[in-house]
Design a protein around this motif. Structure first.
Motif, mmCIF file in Angstrom:
data_model
loop_
_atom_site.group_PDB
_atom_site.id
_atom_site.type_symbol
_atom_site.label_atom_id
_atom_site.label_comp_id
_atom_site.label_asym_id
_atom_site.label_seq_id
_atom_site.Cartn_x
_atom_site.Cartn_y
_atom_site.Cartn_z
ATOM 1 N N HIS A 150 -8.260 -6.859 41.757
ATOM 2 C CA HIS A 150 -9.166 -6.330 40.740
ATOM 3 C C HIS A 150 -10.273 -7.316 40.394
ATOM 4 N N GLU A 195 -14.037 -6.309 40.828
ATOM 5 C CA GLU A 195 -14.844 -6.330 39.613
ATOM 6 C C GLU A 195 -16.177 -7.043 39.852
ATOM 7 N N THR A 225 -13.350 -0.803 40.843
ATOM 8 C CA THR A 225 -11.961 -0.957 40.432
ATOM 9 C C THR A 225 -11.115 -0.042 41.311
ATOM 10 N N THR A 283 -4.253 -1.970 35.860
ATOM 11 C CA THR A 283 -4.426 -3.376 36.184
ATOM 12 C C THR A 283 -3.326 -4.235 35.592
ATOM 13 N N SER A 303 -16.514 0.605 38.480
ATOM 14 C CA SER A 303 -15.783 0.180 37.287
ATOM 15 C C SER A 303 -16.609 0.500 36.059
#
Ligand SMILES: Cc1cc2nc3c(=O)[nH]c(=O)nc-3n(C[C@H](O)[C@H](O)[C@H](O)COP(=O)(O)OP(=O)(O)OC[C@H]3O[C@@H](n4cnc5c(N)ncnc54)[C@H](O)[C@@H]3O)c2cc1C
Ligand SMILES: Cc1cc2nc3c(=O)[nH]c(=O)nc-3n(C[C@H](O)[C@H](O)[C@H](O)COP(=O)(O)OP(=O)(O)OC[C@H]3O[C@@H](n4cnc5c(N)ncnc54)[C@H](O)[C@@H]3O)c2cc1C
Lengths: 403, 546
Positions: A112, A116, A121, A126, A208
């Protein structure tokens, strides 16, 4: 070459010819077992060679941590505990198709973090699995959280690369949908490394966005369910919907989110975010009409303080259709037990579970339903699964039966 | 084990299903000797109308009878060919080793509709349209609309991983199924709903098995409320790449159109029904001629032209001559079609709750305009919706004239899609006339549906050409990193590409086969090459053996 009397020391020498010494860590040994090593292959080739060696030596290869009784069950068989942490490369980040291909040893948090940086994502939660490798998450089918839009966890997987117990390697091609026979990847998702080692996975990725969960309080399960059903019927289609009542020992968390005795049921709704899906205001308008909006909105994963940690969740989880959920709500009335959890809610139902250690008549009603919906064994597929294990792993090398 | 005589086979099976539900008559054996696989049509063109007849056909009444039939065949090593609607286009139901065709159409009940949970439970033999009608009456839709909906069954859909025209919204059949019931050859019934979280997913291991593992007898499927509103729009793109960029933007924004189809230049001409751009008249006519073969209404331009004149009298002989002319020079026709300055047409539609439809259609419009799409109004979309089942059924006229036509539906992730389109066209255009549209779009990729038509002077040479086209086309797909089937399945037609497609993963299939079908009686010789159990050549005096 294969001698039943080979000493653990010569096994170690043999292993050193496959992987560098610093990638092998001897495990606590006892005088009469065959020796145990944690091995960290750094490449797929090393992984394959370890398995081939294990076949030659009738060793047991595990994809999990050592357990105390492993040695007792396996007698003089040497044991290898594979660690994935050196196989953690992101092999391809395809932003055109929205997919990422990773080696299976990468941890969720590392994956992640890397995504990111590029504003992406995955479809996985997460936090609960921070330190888990993607391989173990996939192999254990930890599909607790995901709702109608992302689909179940299995749906996040476009293709897998797998090493079979005999060391042969297979990897499917990534296509959005196929009609070229059964979906063989499904054999490995959820079967805890029984039939093969996942060495690589191609996963779907999403842009994301700051993930905000909206939370509401309901006086009882019926009201909560009706709000959810209404939202689904309107096509609000959030990313995830979850209902829960905090476990009895989580009074602090309960107070923190703003639940009261009059409104004990928490409804968590996660909209899609600014880039897709329905506007947050539509969703809020709907839910705040019949439920009480809890302020301030909390980040996703808020339920961590409300229920036992997922890894500690040992209670059975069953899929329940809406018809039965509504019946359950009727039966419970205003007496909703603490520690109740309905996740992955969709138009068709959700997954229901009740934390351990909750007593009382309402808890009994929920447990009775869970019990009723649990398949009663032995089931035909258990026989077939044992047969598959014999076919794919005739020497019982990988995560051996019974351990 | 001693082989059964035909009489013993009939007696044994009659005891299970009743003599009236078993047939060995010639018409039935001919009817069940082929499905819609175009290669079987070529055999028929050559006069070979029953190359692989079954020994008999049975119509069991329910799951219990299916179980007994399977057990009987398993015990006596008799090949079993599961049969739904027989609409498969890959030869999946052709009894290449003889044996017993088990037609499940009598298992046609809708067992339950759970309104609160939006779930239907139905038997596998139910006709697709009948299932949809029952659901509509209850206020629901399955959302699964294959062009063959009127002649295919639920079990066939699941067995071959079918896709309907609205798959971008509702998914393929494997996305709709919650669980299924399957009978394995030893008579064991597996109900895949009896599974908690964890453990392999048997539903998805049985889906797509094309009758090679067991017979699916029923399933639980997700259904959806009948849409409150529907909105269709069309866009024109100057270049195919622009259209693809637009399609990707729509899907990756998380929108879920019920339909999103992008036609390549020639397919656009057909979809538009009319070519507005001025063309040299002979080119126009040549294209009209081909177009007339595919679009129901025949050539739509009023202009006279070379090929048009040849098609003019509309006699069979004249049409045939035109077809021969056009399809004997596929490279030229393909070049003409490619050079036609036709924009690429896209149809995009939404359905569902009214507010949501309105919002989604607006967002999609913005994204498509940004990619260079020019609004072409509702007309082309409405036209498509009204005629969406027609095209497939127009193919028989090409066979009538001695040619062949087939479709190939492949898929890839977005990054490989254009490359795959170009590679397949390169491989096919010297051999056959080819056109394509992109449909069944998803977040990470899309399917391409190629339609191709060819001609040779006799059936033997047609068959050679047909095989060659498939070989070069599937090679091109595999090399371009795509999958050779998005929804028609494998059957006999794509079997040769399966080793490239799956590699060592085929071990899983062999293991599955050994475990659930140890005698290798289930649809032998299909789906994957090198079946673990060598199927014996058919023997004329005794019934087929697995
Ligand atoms: C409703 C519910 C929700 C849950 N939610 C969560 C959650 O959010 N987060 C969470 O952590 N747990 C969650 N769990 C717990 C989870 O289901 C498991 O119990 C737990 O994570 C498994 O841990 P383990 O120590 O047995 O195995 P791990 O060591 O975590 O490994 C998992 C399994 O995968 C195998 N494996 C590992 N790597 C590979 C590989 N590369 N290839 C093949 N096999 C491999 C291992 O052999 C092992 O069997 C939830 C449980 C329930 C009931
Ligand atoms: C005009 C036309 C249009 C088409 N359009 C589409 C389309 O839009 N989308 C699409 O996906 N397909 C389409 N097809 C192909 C075909 O309709 C599908 O493959 C469909 O899924 C086949 O269903 P069926 O019931 O006719 O199966 P059949 O042809 O009878 O069988 C197909 C395969 O499944 C097996 N099988 C059938 N029933 C069962 C069962 N109950 N249990 C186990 N195995 C079984 C058979 O042995 C065979 O291998 C089209 C075909 C035609 C002729």
């Amino acid at each position: 070459m294969i001698s039943p009397h080979t000493k653990p020391t010569s096994y170690l020498d043999e292993l050193r010819r496959i992987v560098p010494t610093e990638q092998i860590e001897p495990q606590i040994d006892t005088a009469d077992d065959g020796g145990a090593w944690a091995v960290e292959p750094a490449t797929q080739i090393e992984l394959v060679e370890v398995l081939k060696w294990a076949n030659g030596r009738h060793a047991a290869v595990f994809t999990r941590r050592p357990r105390r009784h492993d040695a007792d069950l396996l007698g003089r068989r040497p044991r290898i505990y594979l660690r994935g942490r050196r196989m953690k490369r992101v092999k391809d980040l395809d932003i055109v198709s929205g997919t990422v291909t990773v080696q299976s040893g990468i941890t969720m948090s590392e994956l992640h973090r890397i995504l990111e940086e590029r504003s992406f994502t995955t479809g996985f939660p997460t936090r609960p699995w921070r330190q888990e490798s993607i391989g173990s998450v996939l192999a254990a089918a930890l599909d607790a959280h995901w709702g109608p839009r992302y689909g179940s966890m299995e749906d996040q997987v476009l293709s897998l690369g797998v090493v079979f117990p005999d060391g042969s390697v297979a990897g499917g091609r990534g296509a959005p949908r196929k009609a070229v026979g059964p979906d063989f990847d499904r054999l490995f998702l959820g079967s805890r490394g029984r039939y093969g080692i996942i060495y690589e996975a191609t996963l779907r990725i999403y842009p994301s966005a700051t993930r905000v969960a909206m939370s509401y309080a309901a006086p009882d399960l019926t009201t909560a369910l009706e709000a959810v059903r209404g939202g689904i019927a309107l096509g609000l289609d959030p990313r995830a919907i979850e209902l829960l009542t905090p476990a009895p020992d989580r009074a602090w968390g309960r107070k923190r989110v703003g639940l009261t005795d009059d409104r004990p049921v928490l409804v968590i709704v996660e909209p899609w975010g600014p880039l897709a899906g329905r506007p947050v205001a539509w969703i809020d308008n709907h839910f705040a009409t019949t439920l009480e909006r809890l302020e301030p909105p909390l980040g996703w994963n808020m339920h961590e303080g409300l229920l036992p940690a997922p890894r500690a969740w040992a209670e059975p989880v069953v899929g329940v259709r809406w018809a039965r959920l509504l019946e359950l709500a009727q039966q419970l009335g205003r007496d909703v037990p603490p520690g109740l959890w309905v996740v992955r809610m969709s138009r068709h139902g959700g997954w229901l579970s009740l934390a351990s250690g909750v007593d009382g008549p309402s808890a009994e009603i929920v447990r009775a339903l869970v019990q009723e919906l649990r398949p009663a064994g032995p089931l035909p597929w258990e026989r077939f699964e044992d047969g598959l294990k014999r076919e794919l792993d005739p020497k019982d090398i990988l995560n051996p039966t019974g351990t | 084990m001693a082989r059964l005589s035909q009489a013993e086979l009939i007696a044994g099976l009659s005891r299970i299903v009743g003599a009236e539900h078993l047939s060995t008559t010639r018409p039935d054996r001919i009817a069940y000797s082929a499905d819609f696989w175009p290669k079987a049509q070529i055999w028929k063109q050559g006069g070979d109308i029953e190359r692989y007849p079954p020994d008999c056909v049975v119509w069991p009444a329910d799951e219990a009878e299916v179980g007994k039939v399977l057990r009987f065949c398993h015990d006596h090593l008799i090949p079993i060919v599961p049969y739904g609607g027989g609409s498969g286009v890959c030869g999946g139901t052709i009894p290449i080793h003889g044996g017993v065709v088990v037609d499940v159409k009598r298992l046609s009940k809708v067992t339950a509709i759970d309104h609160a949970s939006a779930v239907v439970t139905a038997e596998a033999g139910i006709n697709g349209q009948h299932l949809e009608d029952r659901l509509n009456a209850a206020g629901f839709t399955l959302g699964h609309f294959p062009s063959s909906i009127m002649c295919s069954t639920l079990g066939g859909w699941l067995a071959a991983r079918s896709a309907g025209q609205f798959s971008s919204r509702y998914g393929k059949i494997e996305d709709m199924v919650l669980s299924l019931r399957v009978v394995f050859p030893d008579g064991t019934v597996l109900d895949t709903s009896e599974r908690g979280p964890g453990g392999p997913d048997w539903t998805q291991l049985v889906c797509g098995s094309e009758g090679t593992l067991g017979i699916i007898t029923g399933a639980e499927l997700k259904v959806n409320p009948l849409p409150e509103a529907r909105r269709l729009r069309a866009f024109r793109f100057r270049h195919l790449e622009d259209g693809l960029r637009g399609a990707r933007a729509v899907m990756q924004a998380g929108l879920r159109p019920m339909v999103l189809r992008l036609y390549d230049p020639f397919d656009s001409l057909i979809a538009l029904g009319k070519d507005k751009s001025p063309q040299p008249s002979d080119r126009q006519s040549l294209l009209d001629g081909i177009r007339g073969l595919f679009s129901g209404a025949g050539a739509t331009s009023e202009r006279e032209g070379l090929l048009r004149r040849r098609l003019g009298p509309l006699t069979h002989t004249a049409k045939r001559a035109a077809l021969v002319g056009a399809l004997s020079a596929p490279a030229i026709v393909n070049r003409l079609a490619a050079a036609a300055p036709s924009p690429c047409l896209m149809i995009v539609g939404f359905e569902g709750p009214a507010d949501a439809v309105h919002a989604d259609a607006w967002s999609a419009g913005e994204l498509l305009a940004e990619a260079g799409g020019v609004d072409a109004g509702a007309g082309p979309g409405e036209h498509w919706l009204a005629h969406r089942y027609d095209v497939s059924f127009k193919q028989s006229r090409i066979y009538d004239m001695g040619g062949f036509v087939d479709t190939m539906e492949v898929a890839a992730t977005w990054d490989r899609l254009e490359g795959m389109y170009a590679a397949v066209r390169r491989a096919m255009t010297p051999l056959v006339f080819v056109m394509a549209h992109f449909s069944h779009a998803y977040r990470e990729g899309c399917s391409i549906y190629f339609t191709f038509a060819g001609f040779r002077r006799d059936a033997a040479r047609s068959e050679q050409l047909y095989d060659r086209v498939w070989r070069v086309a599937t090679d091109a797909v595999v090399s371009a990193g795509g999958t050779v089937s998005h929804h028609h399945g494998v059957g006999l037609s794509k079997m040769n590409a399966m080793t490239q497609e799956h590699g060592h993963m085929l071990r899983v299939w062999r293991a599955l086969k050994d475990v659930v079908d140890p005698h290798g009686v289930m649809n032998p010789g299909k789906l994957f090459p090198e079946a673990p159990h060598k199927a014996a050549e058919p023997d004329s005096s005794t019934v087929g053996v697995a």
